[in-house]
Motif scaffolding. Structure first.
Motif, PDB file in Angstrom:
ATOM      1  N   CYS A  97      25.888  -6.101  24.299  1.00 33.18           N
ATOM      2  CA  CYS A  97      25.089  -5.974  23.077  1.00 33.18           C
ATOM      3  C   CYS A  97      23.600  -5.976  23.408  1.00 33.18           C
ATOM      4  CB  CYS A  97      25.428  -7.100  22.100  1.00 33.18           C
ATOM      5  SG  CYS A  97      27.046  -6.870  21.335  1.00 33.18           S
ATOM      6  N   ASN A  98      23.205  -6.819  24.361  1.00 40.73           N
ATOM      7  CA  ASN A  98      21.803  -6.792  24.791  1.00 40.73           C
ATOM      8  C   ASN A  98      21.435  -5.427  25.375  1.00 40.73           C
ATOM      9  OD1 ASN A  98      21.283  -9.427  24.007  1.00 40.73           O
ATOM     10  ND2 ASN A  98      21.903 -10.280  25.994  1.00 40.73           N
ATOM     11  N   PHE A  99      22.373  -4.847  26.112  1.00 41.08           N
ATOM     12  CA  PHE A  99      22.151  -3.515  26.678  1.00 41.08           C
ATOM     13  C   PHE A  99      21.959  -2.481  25.562  1.00 41.08           C
ATOM     14  CE2 PHE A  99      24.225   0.459  28.418  1.00 41.08           C
ATOM     15  CZ  PHE A  99      23.197   0.803  29.280  1.00 41.08           C
ATOM     16  N   ILE A 100      22.790  -2.583  24.531  1.00 37.77           N
ATOM     17  CA  ILE A 100      22.661  -1.649  23.400  1.00 37.77           C
ATOM     18  C   ILE A 100      21.264  -1.771  22.777  1.00 37.77           C
ATOM     19  CG2 ILE A 100      23.500  -1.124  21.058  1.00 37.77           C
ATOM     20  CD1 ILE A 100      26.335  -1.878  22.095  1.00 37.77           C
ATOM     21  N   ASN A 101      20.784  -2.999  22.663  1.00 37.37           N
ATOM     22  CA  ASN A 101      19.426  -3.188  22.131  1.00 37.37           C
ATOM     23  C   ASN A 101      18.350  -2.647  23.075  1.00 37.37           C
ATOM     24  OD1 ASN A 101      19.874  -4.138  19.537  1.00 37.37           O
ATOM     25  ND2 ASN A 101      20.163  -6.258  20.234  1.00 37.37           N
ATOM     26  N   GLN A 102      18.590  -2.782  24.376  1.00 41.73           N
ATOM     27  CA  GLN A 102      17.678  -2.205  25.379  1.00 41.73           C
ATOM     28  C   GLN A 102      17.608  -0.684  25.221  1.00 41.73           C
ATOM     29  OE1 GLN A 102      15.561  -3.048  27.894  1.00 41.73           O
ATOM     30  NE2 GLN A 102      15.761  -5.037  26.860  1.00 41.73           N
ATOM     31  N   LEU A 103      18.775  -0.064  25.063  1.00 41.65           N
ATOM     32  CA  LEU A 103      18.822   1.398  24.896  1.00 41.65           C
ATOM     33  C   LEU A 103      18.012   1.811  23.679  1.00 41.65           C
ATOM     34  CD1 LEU A 103      22.600   2.202  25.617  1.00 41.65           C
ATOM     35  CD2 LEU A 103      20.659   2.565  27.157  1.00 41.65           C
ATOM     36  N   LYS A 104      18.196   1.043  22.606  1.00 34.67           N
ATOM     37  CA  LYS A 104      17.469   1.343  21.375  1.00 34.67           C
ATOM     38  C   LYS A 104      15.960   1.254  21.617  1.00 34.67           C
ATOM     39  CE  LYS A 104      18.519  -1.294  17.827  1.00 34.67           C
ATOM     40  NZ  LYS A 104      19.264  -1.957  16.750  1.00 34.67           N
ATOM     41  N   ALA A 105      15.548   0.191  22.315  1.00 33.08           N
ATOM     42  CA  ALA A 105      14.121  -0.007  22.600  1.00 33.08           C
ATOM     43  C   ALA A 105      13.554   1.140  23.437  1.00 33.08           C
ATOM     44  CB  ALA A 105      13.909  -1.339  23.307  1.00 33.08           C
ATOM     45  N   LYS A 106      14.395   1.714  24.309  1.00 31.09           N
ATOM     46  CA  LYS A 106      13.940   2.815  25.170  1.00 31.09           C
ATOM     47  C   LYS A 106      14.202   4.178  24.534  1.00 31.09           C
ATOM     48  CE  LYS A 106      13.239   0.208  28.984  1.00 31.09           C
ATOM     49  NZ  LYS A 106      12.194   0.165  29.966  1.00 31.09           N
ATOM     50  N   HIS A 107      14.636   4.174  23.291  1.00 30.02           N
ATOM     51  CA  HIS A 107      14.931   5.414  22.568  1.00 30.02           C
ATOM     52  C   HIS A 107      15.978   6.267  23.262  1.00 30.02           C
ATOM     53  CE1 HIS A 107      11.595   4.327  20.046  1.00 30.02           C
ATOM     54  NE2 HIS A 107      10.848   4.196  21.128  1.00 30.02           N
ATOM     55  N   VAL A 108      16.930   5.602  23.905  1.00 32.20           N
ATOM     56  CA  VAL A 108      18.062   6.321  24.484  1.00 32.20           C
ATOM     57  C   VAL A 108      19.181   6.281  23.465  1.00 32.20           C
ATOM     58  CG1 VAL A 108      19.811   6.292  26.286  1.00 32.20           C
ATOM     59  CG2 VAL A 108      17.452   5.692  26.858  1.00 32.20           C
ATOM     60  N   SER A 109      19.647   7.461  23.069  1.00 21.95           N
ATOM     61  CA  SER A 109      20.702   7.419  22.065  1.00 21.95           C
ATOM     62  C   SER A 109      22.053   7.837  22.644  1.00 21.95           C
ATOM     63  CB  SER A 109      20.295   8.253  20.843  1.00 21.95           C
ATOM     64  OG  SER A 109      21.034   9.430  20.780  1.00 21.95           O
ATOM     65  N   LEU A 110      23.006   6.951  22.519  1.00 23.67           N
ATOM     66  CA  LEU A 110      24.384   7.214  22.937  1.00 23.67           C
ATOM     67  C   LEU A 110      25.264   7.087  21.702  1.00 23.67           C
ATOM     68  CD1 LEU A 110      24.882   4.992  26.136  1.00 23.67           C
ATOM     69  CD2 LEU A 110      24.255   7.404  26.038  1.00 23.67           C
ATOM     70  N   ASP A 111      26.437   7.712  21.748  1.00 23.10           N
ATOM     71  CA  ASP A 111      27.382   7.492  20.654  1.00 23.10           C
ATOM     72  C   ASP A 111      27.836   6.036  20.652  1.00 23.10           C
ATOM     73  OD1 ASP A 111      27.117  10.133  20.094  1.00 23.10           O
ATOM     74  OD2 ASP A 111      29.046  10.745  20.948  1.00 23.10           O
ATOM     75  N   ALA A 112      28.145   5.520  21.849  1.00 19.60           N
ATOM     76  CA  ALA A 112      28.649   4.152  21.913  1.00 19.60           C
ATOM     77  C   ALA A 112      28.591   3.619  23.342  1.00 19.60           C
ATOM     78  CB  ALA A 112      30.090   4.097  21.420  1.00 19.60           C
ATOM     79  N   VAL A 113      28.644   2.293  23.457  1.00 13.77           N
ATOM     80  CA  VAL A 113      28.882   1.636  24.737  1.00 13.77           C
ATOM     81  C   VAL A 113      30.320   1.128  24.688  1.00 13.77           C
ATOM     82  CG1 VAL A 113      28.287  -0.346  26.187  1.00 13.77           C
ATOM     83  CG2 VAL A 113      26.476   1.056  25.166  1.00 13.77           C
TER      84      VAL A 113
END
Ligand code: C2E
Ligand code: CA
Ligand code: CA
Ligand code: CA
Length: 278
Positions: A97-113
Motif C-alpha cells: 500500500c505504501n508502494f501504491i502511494n509512492q506511485l501516486k506521488a510519482k505520477h506513475v499510473s498502473l491498473d493495479a499492484v
C-alpha cells in the motif's frame, strides 16, 4: 557448502535443506526478520499486448545477515505452517500500500499492484475486513489492488472464501487465480466465484513449442478464460517464441524475464519512466 546462485540466493546442500533442525532455525530467524528490517518487496512488471506496464506483482525478499538472500520458496511454506504467515502477510500488505502511494506521488499510473495472499492468511475470517480497513486508513483506492490467490487458497475452505471474495468484489478489489492449472482439477468453481484474472502457470508457458499438445493446452486455457470473461496473464515468459505464440493466441498480459526481472521500488519507477518515454 554454500554458493551464490544466479539471483544471489544461497544454495544449500541437500542434507542441510532437508533437515528439520535447519527448518526450525529458519523459522525462528524469520520471526525476527520484520523487526530486524530484513524483509523487502520487489516488483515485477506485467505488460499488456502493446508492451505497456499495466500492473506490478509484489514479491517478498528476505535478506538475512548471515544466510544471505533466502528465496520465498524456502521460507513462505515454513511460515504457512503457523500464524507467522499472517504477520508476514500484514507486513506485505502495508508495504504494498505504501508502494501504491509512492506511485501516486510519482505520477506513475498502473491498473493495479498485485499482492500474493496465502491460504491461511485468506481463510482466517477477518481477512477482507482488515484489508479494507488498511486501504481506507492509507487512502488507497480498492481498484488499485489485485489479490493473487492459489486454487488451494480459494477452494480449501470455500464457504469462508466465497464470503470474503464477495465482500472484496463489492468493494472493488479484484482477484486473480495464481498458478492456474496446477491445482484442483475441477473447473466448476470458475463459474461460482467472482474472479477477474487467471495466471497461467509458468510450467505451461515453458512448454510452448515443445509439442502440439502443450501448445493446445495453452490455447485452450486462454480460450476458456475469455469464454468466462476472465483475463489471462502468462507467467514466466522467457523467450520471444513463447511471447509470439501467446500474442497470436490472444493472451492479454505477460510477465517474465523477457520483459523484466522483479525490481526494487526505485528501479521499478525508473523502468516505467523509461518505458513511457521510449
Ligand atoms: P508466484 O506468485 O508464482 O510468483 C512468480 C515467481 O516466478 C516469482 O518467484 C518470480 O520472481 C518468478 N519469475 C518471474 N518471471 C520469471 C521467469 O521468466 N522465469 C522464471 N524462472 N521465474 C520467473 P519468487 O519471487 O521467488 O516467488 C516464489 C513464490 O513465493 C511466488 O510464486 C509466491 O507463491 C511466493 N511469494 C512471493 N512473495 C510472496 C508474498 O508476499 N506472499 C505470499 N503469500 N507468497 C509470496
Ligand atoms: Ca503470484
Ligand atoms: Ca504464479
Ligand atoms: Ca508459481
Amino acid at each position: 557448502v554454500k554458493e551464490k546462485g544466479r539471483d544471489g540466493y544461497l544454495l544449500y546442500s541437500e542434507g542441510m535443506e532437508e533437515s528439520a533442525h535447519h527448518s526450525l532455525h529458519i523459522k525462528s530467524e524469520l520471526s525476527e526478520a520484520i523487526a530486524l528490517n530484513q524483509l523487502s518487496l520487489v516488483y515485477q512488471p506485467i505488460v499488456d499486448r502493446n508492451g505497456k506496464v499495466v500492473c506490478a506483482e509484489a514479491l517478498l525478499r528476505w535478506q538475512h545477515h548471515e544466510m544471505g538472500n533466502i528465496p520465498p520458496s524456502k521460507f513462505i511454506p515454513l511460515a504457512e505452517g503457523s500464524s507467522l504467515i499472517e504477520e508476514l502477510g500484514d507486513w506485505v500488505l502495508h508495504e504494498s500500500c505504501n508502494f501504491i502511494n509512492q506511485l501516486k506521488a510519482k505520477h506513475v499510473s498502473l491498473d493495479a499492484v498485485a499482492i500474493n495472499v496465502s491460504a491461511r492468511q485468506f481463510n482466517q475470517g477477518e481477512f477482507a475486513s482488515s484489508l479494507l480497513k488498511v486501504i481506507s486508513d492509507l487512502g488507497i483506492k480498492a481498484s488499485s489492488i489485485e489479490l493473487e490467490l492459489t486454487e488451494y487458497a480459494l477452494l480449501s475452505n470455500l464457504d469462508v472464501a466465497k464470503q470474503a471474495m464477495e465482500q472484496l468484489k463489492r468493494a472493488g478489489i479484484s482477484i486473480a487465480v495464481d498458478d492456474f492449472g496446477t491445482g484442483y482439477s475441477s473447473l466448476s468453481y470458475l463459474q461460482s466465484i467472482p474472479l477477474s484474472r487467471l495466471k497461467l502457470d509458468a510450467t505451461f508457458v515453458s512448454k510452448i513449442g515443445e509439442n502440439n499438445s502443450s501448445n493446445a493446452i495453452v490455447k485452450a486455457i486462454i480460450d476458456m478464460a475469455h469464454g468466462l470473461n476472465l483475463q489471462i496473464v502468462a507467467e514466466g515468459v522467457e523467450t520471444q517464441e513463447q511471447y509470439d505464440f501467446l500474442l497470436k493466441n490472444q493472451c492479454d498480459t505477460f510477465q517474465g524475464y523477457l520483459f523484466s526481472r522483479p525490481l526494487k521500488e526505485a528501479d521499478f519507477i525508473e523502468y516505467i519512466e523509461h518505458s513511457q518515454i521510449g
